[in-house]
Design a protein around this motif. Structure first.
Motif, PDB file in Angstrom:
ATOM      1  N   PHE A  22       0.832  -1.199   0.000  1.00  0.00           N
ATOM      2  CA  PHE A  22       0.000   0.000   0.000  1.00  0.00           C
ATOM      3  C   PHE A  22       0.873   1.259   0.000  1.00  0.00           C
ATOM      4  N   GLY A  23       1.918   1.257   0.804  1.00  0.00           N
ATOM      5  CA  GLY A  23       2.846   2.387   0.853  1.00  0.00           C
ATOM      6  C   GLY A  23       3.593   2.590  -0.455  1.00  0.00           C
ATOM      7  N   ARG A  24       4.021   1.488  -1.066  1.00  0.00           N
ATOM      8  CA  ARG A  24       4.714   1.592  -2.365  1.00  0.00           C
ATOM      9  C   ARG A  24       3.779   2.144  -3.437  1.00  0.00           C
ATOM     10  N   MET A  25       2.527   1.717  -3.403  1.00  0.00           N
ATOM     11  CA  MET A  25       1.557   2.211  -4.371  1.00  0.00           C
ATOM     12  C   MET A  25       1.356   3.721  -4.179  1.00  0.00           C
ATOM     13  N   GLY A  26       1.238   4.155  -2.934  1.00  0.00           N
ATOM     14  CA  GLY A  26       1.065   5.576  -2.647  1.00  0.00           C
ATOM     15  C   GLY A  26       2.260   6.405  -3.069  1.00  0.00           C
ATOM     16  N   ARG A  27       3.435   5.849  -2.872  1.00  0.00           N
ATOM     17  CA  ARG A  27       4.653   6.556  -3.269  1.00  0.00           C
ATOM     18  C   ARG A  27       4.670   6.754  -4.781  1.00  0.00           C
ATOM     19  N   ALA A  28       4.261   5.743  -5.516  1.00  0.00           N
ATOM     20  CA  ALA A  28       4.222   5.853  -6.978  1.00  0.00           C
ATOM     21  C   ALA A  28       3.177   6.876  -7.423  1.00  0.00           C
ATOM     22  N   LYS A  29       2.040   6.909  -6.728  1.00  0.00           N
ATOM     23  CA  LYS A  29       0.990   7.863  -7.103  1.00  0.00           C
ATOM     24  C   LYS A  29       1.379   9.302  -6.764  1.00  0.00           C
ATOM     25  N   GLY A  30       2.199   9.510  -5.756  1.00  0.00           N
ATOM     26  CA  GLY A  30       2.610  10.853  -5.362  1.00  0.00           C
ATOM     27  C   GLY A  30       3.819  11.383  -6.111  1.00  0.00           C
ATOM     28  N   LYS A  31       4.466  10.539  -6.895  1.00  0.00           N
ATOM     29  CA  LYS A  31       5.698  10.940  -7.579  1.00  0.00           C
ATOM     30  C   LYS A  31       5.524  12.135  -8.532  1.00  0.00           C
ATOM     31  N   PRO A  32       4.467  12.198  -9.357  1.00  0.00           N
ATOM     32  CA  PRO A  32       4.331  13.378 -10.239  1.00  0.00           C
ATOM     33  C   PRO A  32       4.232  14.697  -9.471  1.00  0.00           C
ATOM     34  N   GLN A  33       3.526  14.698  -8.349  1.00  0.00           N
ATOM     35  CA  GLN A  33       3.419  15.939  -7.582  1.00  0.00           C
ATOM     36  C   GLN A  33       4.739  16.272  -6.895  1.00  0.00           C
ATOM     37  N   MET A  34       5.510  15.256  -6.527  1.00  0.00           N
ATOM     38  CA  MET A  34       6.827  15.524  -5.955  1.00  0.00           C
ATOM     39  C   MET A  34       7.716  16.188  -6.997  1.00  0.00           C
ATOM     40  N   GLU A  35       7.611  15.757  -8.216  1.00  0.00           N
ATOM     41  CA  GLU A  35       8.377  16.383  -9.299  1.00  0.00           C
ATOM     42  C   GLU A  35       7.964  17.847  -9.463  1.00  0.00           C
ATOM     43  N   GLN A  36       6.682  18.154  -9.292  1.00  0.00           N
ATOM     44  CA  GLN A  36       6.224  19.550  -9.364  1.00  0.00           C
ATOM     45  C   GLN A  36       6.838  20.382  -8.241  1.00  0.00           C
ATOM     46  N   LEU A  37       6.902  19.828  -7.055  1.00  0.00           N
ATOM     47  CA  LEU A  37       7.530  20.536  -5.930  1.00  0.00           C
ATOM     48  C   LEU A  37       9.012  20.781  -6.197  1.00  0.00           C
ATOM     49  N   LYS A  38       9.710  19.775  -6.736  1.00  0.00           N
ATOM     50  CA  LYS A  38      11.133  19.939  -7.061  1.00  0.00           C
ATOM     51  C   LYS A  38      11.332  21.042  -8.091  1.00  0.00           C
ATOM     52  N   THR A  39      10.484  21.073  -9.105  1.00  0.00           N
ATOM     53  CA  THR A  39      10.591  22.107 -10.133  1.00  0.00           C
ATOM     54  C   THR A  39      10.332  23.488  -9.539  1.00  0.00           C
ATOM     55  N   PHE A  40       9.364  23.591  -8.653  1.00  0.00           N
ATOM     56  CA  PHE A  40       9.042  24.862  -7.997  1.00  0.00           C
ATOM     57  C   PHE A  40      10.237  25.385  -7.207  1.00  0.00           C
ATOM     58  N   ILE A  41      10.878  24.525  -6.425  1.00  0.00           N
ATOM     59  CA  ILE A  41      12.036  24.942  -5.627  1.00  0.00           C
ATOM     60  C   ILE A  41      13.200  25.318  -6.528  1.00  0.00           C
ATOM     61  N   ARG A  42      13.434  24.553  -7.569  1.00  0.00           N
ATOM     62  CA  ARG A  42      14.521  24.893  -8.505  1.00  0.00           C
ATOM     63  C   ARG A  42      14.306  26.271  -9.114  1.00  0.00           C
ATOM     64  N   GLN A  43      13.048  26.590  -9.453  1.00  0.00           N
ATOM     65  CA  GLN A  43      12.762  27.907 -10.020  1.00  0.00           C
ATOM     66  C   GLN A  43      12.995  29.007  -8.993  1.00  0.00           C
ATOM     67  N   LYS A  44      12.641  28.764  -7.747  1.00  0.00           N
ATOM     68  CA  LYS A  44      12.802  29.766  -6.704  1.00  0.00           C
ATOM     69  C   LYS A  44      14.266  30.079  -6.426  1.00  0.00           C
ATOM     70  N   ILE A  45      15.134  29.080  -6.467  1.00  0.00           N
ATOM     71  CA  ILE A  45      16.534  29.309  -6.126  1.00  0.00           C
ATOM     72  C   ILE A  45      17.435  29.423  -7.348  1.00  0.00           C
ATOM     73  N   SER A  46      16.850  29.444  -8.538  1.00  0.00           N
ATOM     74  CA  SER A  46      17.670  29.492  -9.764  1.00  0.00           C
ATOM     75  C   SER A  46      18.472  30.777  -9.901  1.00  0.00           C
ATOM     76  N   GLY A  47      18.028  31.870  -9.299  1.00  0.00           N
ATOM     77  CA  GLY A  47      18.746  33.137  -9.413  1.00  0.00           C
ATOM     78  C   GLY A  47      19.921  33.278  -8.452  1.00  0.00           C
ATOM     79  N   PHE A  48      20.113  32.309  -7.581  1.00  0.00           N
ATOM     80  CA  PHE A  48      21.187  32.396  -6.582  1.00  0.00           C
ATOM     81  C   PHE A  48      22.350  31.507  -6.981  1.00  0.00           C
ATOM     82  N   GLN A  49      23.531  31.987  -6.628  1.00  0.00           N
ATOM     83  CA  GLN A  49      24.741  31.208  -6.891  1.00  0.00           C
ATOM     84  C   GLN A  49      24.938  30.194  -5.781  1.00  0.00           C
ATOM     85  N   ARG A  50      25.373  29.012  -6.150  1.00  0.00           N
ATOM     86  CA  ARG A  50      25.605  27.958  -5.151  1.00  0.00           C
ATOM     87  C   ARG A  50      26.798  28.316  -4.292  1.00  0.00           C
ATOM     88  N   GLY A  51      26.685  27.984  -3.002  1.00  0.00           N
ATOM     89  CA  GLY A  51      27.741  28.348  -2.065  1.00  0.00           C
ATOM     90  C   GLY A  51      28.671  27.265  -1.763  1.00  0.00           C
TER      91      GLY A  51
END
Length: 167
Positions: free
Chosen positions: A138-167
């Motif tokens: 059940f947990g593995r199934m849920g993890r697979a179903k949540g993966k597309p939204q996790m990718e959306q969160l990753k893209t959102f964070i990348r866009q937010k910090i894209s203007g900053f130089q890595r330290g």
């Protein structure tokens, strides 16, 4: 932010160091007006989740913690995870099944030591093992179903910090 493997782990974590002041980074997240996400900040903690219209049972959330121990360098510590209520319930089920398994094992051992029949206790332990595997699936199934939204969160964070130089 380092990319994760293709397999989404249970609660993936990441850490990013950026060359910016912590207060500047806080204002960046305070000024977010994203239509898909709700962004809440409490001091150095930022919680990002989907709007109610887009939330499913398996929707992930992102918790960011901002730390700054050097002048001009801010570290972001991020943790992806399920809804805290769902996570707590899921862990409660796992611990409950584990506790019952141990209790039945104790009863089986006691009855075996007394020379009594242990079939009932062993059948109960077998069914608890089946329930445990079902929870895992059940947990593995849920993890697979949540993966597309996790990718959306990753893209959102990348866009937010894209203007900053890595330290």
């Amino acid at each position: 932010m380092s990319d994760f493997t293709n397999e989404i782990v249970l609660r993936p974590r990441f850490q990013v160091a950026l060359k910016t002041d912590i207060d500047h980074l806080k204002t960046i997240f305070d000024q977010t007006e994203e239509e898909s996400f709700v962004v809440k900040r409490l001091d150095e903690h930022i919680y990002i989740k989907f709007r109610n219209s887009e939330i499913t049972f398996w929707s992930p959330q992102l918790h960011l913690e901002l730390t700054s121990f050097e002048e001009g360098i801010t570290k972001i510590h991020g943790v992806f995870g399920p809804n805290p209520t769902l996570w707590t319930f899921f862990m409660f089920l796992h611990f409950g099944v584990g506790t019952l398994f141990v209790i039945l094992g104790i009863f089986a051992y006691s009855n075996h030591s007394l020379g009594k029949d242990v079939t009932f206790w062993l059948v109960g332990m077998f069914f608890l093992t089946v329930i445990w595997f079902a929870l895992y699936a059940f947990g593995r199934m849920g993890r697979a179903k949540g993966k597309p939204q996790m990718e959306q969160l990753k893209t959102f964070i990348r866009q937010k910090i894209s203007g900053f130089q890595r330290g």
